[in-house]
Design a protein around this motif. Structure first.
Motif, short mmCIF file in Angstrom:
data_model
loop_
_atom_site.label_atom_id
_atom_site.label_comp_id
_atom_site.label_asym_id
_atom_site.label_seq_id
_atom_site.Cartn_x
_atom_site.Cartn_y
_atom_site.Cartn_z
N ALA A 201 37.68 43.24 35.55
CA ALA A 201 37.90 43.38 36.99
C ALA A 201 38.00 44.86 37.37
CB ALA A 201 39.17 42.65 37.41
N ALA B 269 43.34 40.66 45.91
CA ALA B 269 43.78 40.17 44.61
C ALA B 269 45.26 39.84 44.61
CB ALA B 269 43.46 41.22 43.54
N ARG C 234 44.19 32.02 30.91
CA ARG C 234 44.43 32.09 32.34
C ARG C 234 44.83 30.72 32.88
NH1 ARG C 234 41.45 30.17 36.22
NH2 ARG C 234 42.28 31.74 37.64
N THR D 247 42.95 45.68 33.13
CA THR D 247 42.43 44.68 34.07
C THR D 247 41.14 44.02 33.56
OG1 THR D 247 41.32 46.44 35.32
CG2 THR D 247 43.49 45.74 36.09
N HIS E 271 46.41 34.97 36.45
CA HIS E 271 45.59 34.35 37.49
C HIS E 271 44.19 34.96 37.53
CE1 HIS E 271 45.09 32.13 41.32
NE2 HIS E 271 44.31 33.15 41.66
N HIS E 272 44.10 36.28 37.35
CA HIS E 272 42.81 36.97 37.46
C HIS E 272 42.13 37.20 36.12
CE1 HIS E 272 43.14 37.53 41.74
NE2 HIS E 272 44.30 38.14 41.63
#
Length: 411
Positions: free
Chosen positions: A356, A367, A132, A353, A125-126
């Motif tokens: 991010a 998040a 994604r 990550t 999702h992120h």
């Protein structure tokens, strides 16, 4: 992009080469490895649903992905018991042999919902790695249910984390609690996981054989593989991951945002079906039956004694001891925010990550809450009598993890 196992092996540390780079490549990859297990639409007289199907289902047919491990027990058992059909749904289960293939298929839009390793929905999702898709995580499919198994030849030699120095240790995927927790366990013994241990990402189905023939010294995997290694005399269970983090999440259930938003009643029906069967399996009286159902359907490719040992928590551990651990695996599916915050913090500490960065407690919580659908989970599980009380903390490696102060916990 390379296909099949070549693509899976290309998923090296810190990289997911070309993952989801194109829908065409994703389609090709997923076509090579998954197995259709048929449409789970036949009702069974053996399961009496606790709730009713919502009125006005927008879409009755859907495709759900899974990997054949005990963590996906609710997804598979719901099909075996006809639970999906009793909630008005016609579900096709699609089996994948590895997490890279499943990731690609989901991002390509081939699946409406799927089992995932618990950190994967946050990563997808992120956009922590290539590929994604917007999604929701309403449930964890299981808690606990994993262990670290060591080669039989090392019995008596590996007793703590510092004894893993120089060993070859198999892990199923970077974006897994197995990987995140194992690395912290090794660090707790003063080791640098990247320098002092040979960590290898491999398909779970290949690792028992690798242990038996001396290609691996240990692995951290779902318990069916730990128990299979014991049954085959290849290894002994060094520890259960519940010993490191009691009640930790392992796998999750993710639903595509576009599917859930366009079909809210069908989404609710799906959650009612999975929530209902999860709590049914969580009852000790139903564990042996669930193992029998999964064996009969060949969904996991494991003999019944292995699955029953995992689900009932009564098992030999390969050291000569017979153990009784009733909570070896659990099926209370509520997605606690603290689960997500710990995983985010661990992923960030382990450079997983992407671009991010999370610095404040609110960053972590925001998040997590943009992915975890705790409201939908609470609505369904509250009606079923499930546990929906948010955790205020977690105990990991003997230390308190406070999700409001995540950066104070680290190894």
């Amino acid at each position: 992009m390379r296909t099949g196992e070549a693509a899976a092996s290309a998923l090296s540390r810190r990289r997911l080469l070309g993952l989801g780079a194109s829908a065409g490549a994703a389609t090709l990859l997923s076509a090579c490895s998954p197995t259709q297990t048929g449409t789970a639409g036949t009702a069974s007289a053996d399961f009496d649903p606790s709730l009713t199907a919502p009125a006005g289902l927008e879409k009755r047919t859907m495709t759900i992905g899974y990997v054949p491990i005990t963590c996906g027990t609710p997804i598979v058992t719901a099909a075996a018991l006809g639970v999906y059909a009793k909630y008005g749904l016609e579900v096709t289960l699609r089996r994948y042999t590895g997490w890279a293939e499943l990731w690609i298929a989901f991002v390509a839009g081939e699946l409406d919902a799927t089992q995932m390793l618990a950190p994967m929905p946050l990563a997808i999702h992120h956009n922590f790695a290539s590929g994604r898709r917007d999604l929701r995580l309403p449930f964890v499919t299981n808690t606990n249910g994993n262990g670290i198994t060591v080669a039989r030849s090392l019995l008596g030699k590996v007793k703590g984390p510092d004894d893993f120095a120089g060993l070859r240790v198999g892990l199923p995927f970077d974006y897994s609690v197995h990987s995140l927790l194992t690395r912290d366990y090794l660090a707790s013994g003063g080791l640098d996981p990247e320098q002092d241990v040979d960590l290898r990402i491999m398909r779970p189905a290949d690792m028992v054989t690798a242990l038996a023939v001396g290609e691996l010294d240990a692995f951290c995997l779902p318990d069916q593989f730990n128990q299979r290694a014991v049954a085959e005399g290849a290894g002994f269970i060094h520890l259960l991951t519940k010993d490191l983090w009691p009640g930790h999440p392992c796998c999750s259930f993710a639903v595509a945002e576009d599917f859930a938003a366009a079909n809210p009643n069908s989404y609710t029906a799906l959650l009612r079906a999975l929530g209902d069967v999860s709590l049914w399996i969580d009852e000790p009286a139903h564990r042996a039956e669930a193992a029998e159902l999964m064996t009969a359907g060949s969904a996991l490719g494991m003999p019944q004694p292995v699955l029953e040992a995992v689900l009932t928590g009564k098992f030999p551990d390969g050291t000569g001891k017979n153990r009784s651990v009733p909570d070896r695996i659990g099926f209370q599916p509520y997605p606690h925010e603290s689960f997500g915050v710990w995983m985010l913090d661990a992923m960030q500490r382990q450079d997983l990550t992407g671009d991010a960065e999370f610095t404040q407690a609110g960053d972590y919580a925001g998040a997590v809450n943009s992915v975890f659908d705790s409201h939908a989970a609470a609505d369904v599980l509250g009606s079923l009598g499930g546990d929906t009380a948010e955790h205020t903390s977690e105990t990991v490696l003997g230390r308190t993890f406070d999700p409001r102060r995540p950066k104070k916990w680290s190894f």
